[in-house]
Design a protein around this motif. Sequence first.
Motif, PDB file in Angstrom:
ATOM      1  N   LYS A  88       0.840  -1.208   0.000  1.00 42.29           N
ATOM      2  CA  LYS A  88       0.000   0.000   0.000  1.00 42.29           C
ATOM      3  C   LYS A  88       0.872   1.254   0.000  1.00 42.29           C
ATOM      4  N   ALA A  89       2.004   1.188   0.700  1.00 43.15           N
ATOM      5  CA  ALA A  89       2.922   2.328   0.727  1.00 43.15           C
ATOM      6  C   ALA A  89       3.479   2.589  -0.668  1.00 43.15           C
ATOM      7  N   ILE A  90       3.839   1.529  -1.375  1.00 42.13           N
ATOM      8  CA  ILE A  90       4.350   1.673  -2.744  1.00 42.13           C
ATOM      9  C   ILE A  90       3.272   2.286  -3.628  1.00 42.13           C
ATOM     10  N   LYS A  91       2.043   1.794  -3.490  1.00 39.84           N
ATOM     11  CA  LYS A  91       0.940   2.311  -4.301  1.00 39.84           C
ATOM     12  C   LYS A  91       0.700   3.788  -4.007  1.00 39.84           C
ATOM     13  N   LYS A  92       0.703   4.151  -2.722  1.00 38.65           N
ATOM     14  CA  LYS A  92       0.481   5.552  -2.346  1.00 38.65           C
ATOM     15  C   LYS A  92       1.582   6.454  -2.923  1.00 38.65           C
ATOM     16  N   LEU A  93       2.828   5.993  -2.851  1.00 43.07           N
ATOM     17  CA  LEU A  93       3.937   6.776  -3.385  1.00 43.07           C
ATOM     18  C   LEU A  93       3.822   6.928  -4.899  1.00 43.07           C
ATOM     19  N   ARG A  94       3.460   5.845  -5.580  1.00 41.48           N
ATOM     20  CA  ARG A  94       3.296   5.917  -7.034  1.00 41.48           C
ATOM     21  C   ARG A  94       2.246   6.946  -7.413  1.00 41.48           C
ATOM     22  N   GLU A  95       1.127   6.952  -6.684  1.00 47.27           N
ATOM     23  CA  GLU A  95       0.053   7.899  -6.986  1.00 47.27           C
ATOM     24  C   GLU A  95       0.469   9.330  -6.652  1.00 47.27           C
TER      25      GLU A  95
END
Length: 116
Positions: A88-95
Amino acid sequence: MEINTIFLIVLLLLIVILLTRVISLQSQLNELKRDVERIENGAGIMPRSSLNYPVSSSTQSSSSEHPTEWSELDQELILMIQQGNKIKAIKKLREARNLSLKDAKDYVDALDRTSS
């Protein structure tokens, strides 16, 4: 008369083909304009060299405290990592930063190493 009809049909086909090509080029141009606007607004894809990967506190100073210059996003990501939500952290950073999957994963991994 037959030659004129054939000529008109060929001419109409060429016009349709050219119009299709112009529409395709226009959509590509619009996409490029959107990319330029994103880059100008700072939301574009960031080159790998411009990513500021977190540096471990051991290399910053001899103290064991964490760096104080972490952004709010970094702090949110650290909390997610500590809760076991690395994906989820990776996804949040990507967004948030419009990064590639690899760049976001590398950043979160570096953040994980510095926060532990």
